[in-house]
Design an enzyme around this catalytic site. Structure first.
Site, PDB file in Angstrom:
ATOM      1  CE  LYS A  28       3.756   5.279  21.141  1.00 29.28           C
ATOM      2  NZ  LYS A  28       2.411   5.248  20.563  1.00 29.28           N
ATOM      3  CB  ILE A  86      13.887  13.039  13.050  1.00 26.20           C
ATOM      4  CG1 ILE A  86      14.071  14.286  12.198  1.00 26.20           C
ATOM      5  CG2 ILE A  86      12.602  13.147  13.850  1.00 26.20           C
ATOM      6  CD1 ILE A  86      13.096  14.342  11.019  1.00 26.20           C
ATOM      7  CB  VAL A  87      18.162  16.102  15.659  1.00 28.04           C
ATOM      8  CG1 VAL A  87      18.358  17.361  16.496  1.00 28.04           C
ATOM      9  CG2 VAL A  87      18.720  14.891  16.396  1.00 28.04           C
ATOM     10  CG  ASP A  88      11.987  19.356  13.735  1.00 30.87           C
ATOM     11  OD1 ASP A  88      12.447  20.106  12.878  1.00 30.87           O
ATOM     12  OD2 ASP A  88      10.776  19.329  14.015  1.00 30.87           O
ATOM     13  N   GLY A  90      15.742  20.512  17.999  1.00 32.06           N
ATOM     14  CA  GLY A  90      16.828  20.252  18.939  1.00 32.06           C
ATOM     15  C   GLY A  90      16.358  20.222  20.388  1.00 32.06           C
ATOM     16  CE  LYS A 116      11.939  17.347   9.744  1.00 31.14           C
ATOM     17  NZ  LYS A 116      10.602  17.775  10.196  1.00 31.14           N
TER      18      LYS A 116
END
Ligand code: IMP
Length: 160
Positions: A28, A86-88, A90, A116
């Protein structure tokens, strides 16, 4: 945020020209970013949604990604732009990319609101990003902690 999203939207439109990319938003968390991004890009474009889950009331990634909602469109031969909040680590993006590739699109690119980089566990190709942020847990502008704070009109850090 508004200024940066507008810039990135215009950059993406310049790159795609008059092609009609399919923006696949990962729900979401990406819903507010998608709403602003698609208006910054302008048409032509299509929109579809997927939902993945990897966090359950935690601020740490489990590494296990599961699909909660699948695509509605046939994306064979289309240009796909994955829109992420957000890419944390991956893991989510890597999983989504491999999953979408199976449906034989022409191209798959990644656009994320936040990157990130320090938290990466596996390498993923981020084509467009609005901001690089440090390895802290953030909420607002669509992002949640345990389903709270999505409505905040700014991005803030959770301090425990
Ligand atoms: P990854 O698989 O570790 O890259 O995680 C990606 C997903 O984790 C994102 O789509 C978010 O839903 C969630 N996530 C990661 N970091 C944060 C954060 O700081 N705030 C809120 N959600 C986050």
């Amino acid at each position: 945020v508004a200024r940066r999203v507008a810039q990135v939207g215009q950059q993406i439109r310049a790159d795609y020209g008059d092609r009609t990319p399919v923006l696949v938003a990962n729900l979401k968390g990406a819903f507010i970013f998608l709403a602003d991004l698609c208006r910054a890009m302008g048409g032509p474009l299509s929109i579809d949604f997927m939902a993945t889950a990897s966090y359950a009331g935690s601020t740490k990634s489990s590494g296990a990604v599961r699909i909660v909602k699948d695509l509605k469109m046939d994306i064979e031969g289309r240009d796909i732009l994955i829109v992420e909040d957000i890419v944390d680590t991956g893991y989510t993006i890597r999983y989504l990319m491999e999953y979408l590739e199976l449906r034989k699109p022409d191209s798959v690119k990644i656009c994320t609101l936040l990157n990130k980089k320090e938290a990466r566990k596996i390498e993923v190709p981020v084509d467009y990003e609005c901001f690089t942020i440090p390895d802290r847990f953030v909420v607002g502008y669509g992002l949640d902690f345990d389903e709270k704070y999505r409505e905040l009109p700014y991005i803030g850090e959770i301090v425990s």
